[in-house]
Scaffold this motif. Sequence first.
Motif, mmCIF file in Angstrom:
data_model
loop_
_atom_site.group_PDB
_atom_site.id
_atom_site.type_symbol
_atom_site.label_atom_id
_atom_site.label_comp_id
_atom_site.label_asym_id
_atom_site.label_seq_id
_atom_site.Cartn_x
_atom_site.Cartn_y
_atom_site.Cartn_z
ATOM 1 N N ASP A 1 0.852 -1.180 0.000
ATOM 2 C CA ASP A 1 0.000 0.000 0.000
ATOM 3 C C ASP A 1 0.892 1.235 0.000
ATOM 4 O OD1 ASP A 1 -1.951 1.869 0.291
ATOM 5 O OD2 ASP A 1 -2.902 0.914 1.990
ATOM 6 N N VAL A 2 0.700 2.109 -0.965
ATOM 7 C CA VAL A 2 1.512 3.302 -1.105
ATOM 8 C C VAL A 2 1.267 4.271 0.049
ATOM 9 C CG1 VAL A 2 1.987 5.292 -2.572
ATOM 10 C CG2 VAL A 2 1.562 3.075 -3.607
ATOM 11 N N LEU A 3 0.034 4.346 0.521
ATOM 12 C CA LEU A 3 -0.296 5.307 1.569
ATOM 13 C C LEU A 3 0.270 4.908 2.927
ATOM 14 C CD1 LEU A 3 -3.996 6.036 0.560
ATOM 15 C CD2 LEU A 3 -1.950 7.351 -0.003
ATOM 16 N N ASP A 4 0.213 3.629 3.252
ATOM 17 C CA ASP A 4 0.727 3.170 4.539
ATOM 18 C C ASP A 4 1.246 1.740 4.401
ATOM 19 O OD1 ASP A 4 1.400 2.695 7.139
ATOM 20 O OD2 ASP A 4 -0.660 2.693 7.898
ATOM 21 N N PRO A 5 2.540 1.578 4.109
ATOM 22 C CA PRO A 5 3.084 0.228 3.914
ATOM 23 C C PRO A 5 3.103 -0.612 5.193
ATOM 24 C CG PRO A 5 4.826 1.877 3.790
ATOM 25 C CD PRO A 5 3.530 2.621 3.889
ATOM 26 N N GLU A 6 2.912 0.014 6.338
ATOM 27 C CA GLU A 6 2.912 -0.715 7.607
ATOM 28 C C GLU A 6 1.505 -1.154 8.033
ATOM 29 O OE1 GLU A 6 5.761 -1.688 9.114
ATOM 30 O OE2 GLU A 6 6.736 -0.772 7.383
ATOM 31 N N ARG A 7 0.495 -0.741 7.294
ATOM 32 C CA ARG A 7 -0.889 -1.087 7.626
ATOM 33 C C ARG A 7 -1.068 -2.601 7.566
ATOM 34 N NH1 ARG A 7 -5.728 -1.526 4.332
ATOM 35 N NH2 ARG A 7 -4.400 -1.166 2.529
ATOM 36 N N LEU A 8 -1.814 -3.158 8.510
ATOM 37 C CA LEU A 8 -2.056 -4.592 8.539
ATOM 38 C C LEU A 8 -3.266 -4.945 7.682
ATOM 39 C CD1 LEU A 8 -1.406 -5.448 12.291
ATOM 40 C CD2 LEU A 8 0.080 -5.884 10.333
ATOM 41 N N ILE A 9 -3.098 -6.009 6.887
ATOM 42 C CA ILE A 9 -4.156 -6.494 6.008
ATOM 43 C C ILE A 9 -4.433 -7.944 6.376
ATOM 44 C CG2 ILE A 9 -4.811 -6.961 3.616
ATOM 45 C CD1 ILE A 9 -2.856 -4.798 2.755
ATOM 46 N N GLN A 10 -5.703 -8.309 6.381
ATOM 47 C CA GLN A 10 -6.074 -9.687 6.684
ATOM 48 C C GLN A 10 -5.895 -10.550 5.441
ATOM 49 O OE1 GLN A 10 -10.161 -10.210 7.775
ATOM 50 N NE2 GLN A 10 -9.809 -12.264 8.573
ATOM 51 N N CYS A 11 -5.266 -11.704 5.615
ATOM 52 C CA CYS A 11 -5.050 -12.652 4.526
ATOM 53 C C CYS A 11 -6.391 -13.238 4.087
ATOM 54 C CB CYS A 11 -4.110 -13.768 4.993
ATOM 55 S SG CYS A 11 -3.875 -15.086 3.791
ATOM 56 N N PRO A 12 -6.669 -13.302 2.772
ATOM 57 C CA PRO A 12 -7.940 -13.876 2.317
ATOM 58 C C PRO A 12 -7.977 -15.399 2.418
ATOM 59 C CG PRO A 12 -6.631 -13.158 0.446
ATOM 60 C CD PRO A 12 -5.893 -12.739 1.674
ATOM 61 N N LEU A 13 -6.817 -16.029 2.585
ATOM 62 C CA LEU A 13 -6.777 -17.488 2.676
ATOM 63 C C LEU A 13 -6.927 -17.984 4.113
ATOM 64 C CD1 LEU A 13 -4.124 -17.066 0.209
ATOM 65 C CD2 LEU A 13 -5.368 -19.177 -0.083
ATOM 66 N N VAL A 14 -6.155 -17.400 5.018
ATOM 67 C CA VAL A 14 -6.200 -17.793 6.435
ATOM 68 C C VAL A 14 -6.544 -16.533 7.227
ATOM 69 C CG1 VAL A 14 -4.908 -18.792 8.347
ATOM 70 C CG2 VAL A 14 -4.462 -19.573 6.013
ATOM 71 N N LYS A 15 -7.743 -16.495 7.752
ATOM 72 C CA LYS A 15 -8.285 -15.264 8.354
ATOM 73 C C LYS A 15 -7.495 -14.749 9.549
ATOM 74 C CE LYS A 15 -11.548 -15.090 5.362
ATOM 75 N NZ LYS A 15 -11.410 -14.234 4.218
ATOM 76 N N HIS A 16 -6.771 -15.590 10.263
ATOM 77 C CA HIS A 16 -6.016 -15.088 11.416
ATOM 78 C C HIS A 16 -4.629 -14.557 11.031
ATOM 79 C CE1 HIS A 16 -4.698 -19.345 11.359
ATOM 80 N NE2 HIS A 16 -3.560 -18.860 11.810
ATOM 81 N N HIS A 17 -4.272 -14.597 9.757
ATOM 82 C CA HIS A 17 -3.015 -13.985 9.300
ATOM 83 C C HIS A 17 -3.218 -12.486 9.109
ATOM 84 C CE1 HIS A 17 -1.283 -17.880 7.268
ATOM 85 N NE2 HIS A 17 -1.397 -17.993 8.583
ATOM 86 N N GLN A 18 -2.390 -11.693 9.762
ATOM 87 C CA GLN A 18 -2.385 -10.246 9.597
ATOM 88 C C GLN A 18 -1.021 -9.866 9.020
ATOM 89 O OE1 GLN A 18 -4.945 -7.958 10.348
ATOM 90 N NE2 GLN A 18 -6.159 -9.833 10.529
ATOM 91 N N ILE A 19 -1.006 -9.284 7.838
ATOM 92 C CA ILE A 19 0.247 -9.031 7.116
ATOM 93 C C ILE A 19 0.379 -7.541 6.835
ATOM 94 C CG2 ILE A 19 1.585 -9.598 5.048
ATOM 95 C CD1 ILE A 19 -1.316 -11.732 5.895
ATOM 96 N N ARG A 20 1.614 -7.028 6.937
ATOM 97 C CA ARG A 20 1.860 -5.629 6.568
ATOM 98 C C ARG A 20 1.617 -5.467 5.063
ATOM 99 N NH1 ARG A 20 5.671 -6.277 10.644
ATOM 100 N NH2 ARG A 20 5.497 -4.680 12.253
#
Length: 116
Positions: A1-20
């Motif tokens: 993400d250009v606006l905030d590369p540190e923002r956490l995104i939820q993985c669409p495959l495994v819901k408990h994965h939170q990825i920058r």
Amino acid sequence: DVLDPERLIQCPLVKHHQIRARRFPYHLVKCKKSNPDIAKTLATCPFNARHLVPRADLSDHIMKCSDKAFVEQDVVSHSCEPPQEHLNNGSTWQAPPCAEDWDTELLERSESPFVW
């Protein structure tokens, strides 16, 4: 993400994965390999490869995808530009002079055949 590369995104495959956001594309590749059964149930959005949605919901996602506007805008802007061949007709570039003369080299070469 250009606006905030540190923002956490939820993985669409495994819901408990939170990825920058900056690592998200790499995670998707790895997570797809680790979870092939889940990956088979998801489809990739044609406008953004980071969008993985259930196969049954893909057509609905395509209609509502926020990245669709960027692609459509890009297509429209390219259709308004003149073709590239018209822009290059006025080029002043010239190939540099070549010092090689293959015809002369062929005549100067000895007549004996090459042998291993």
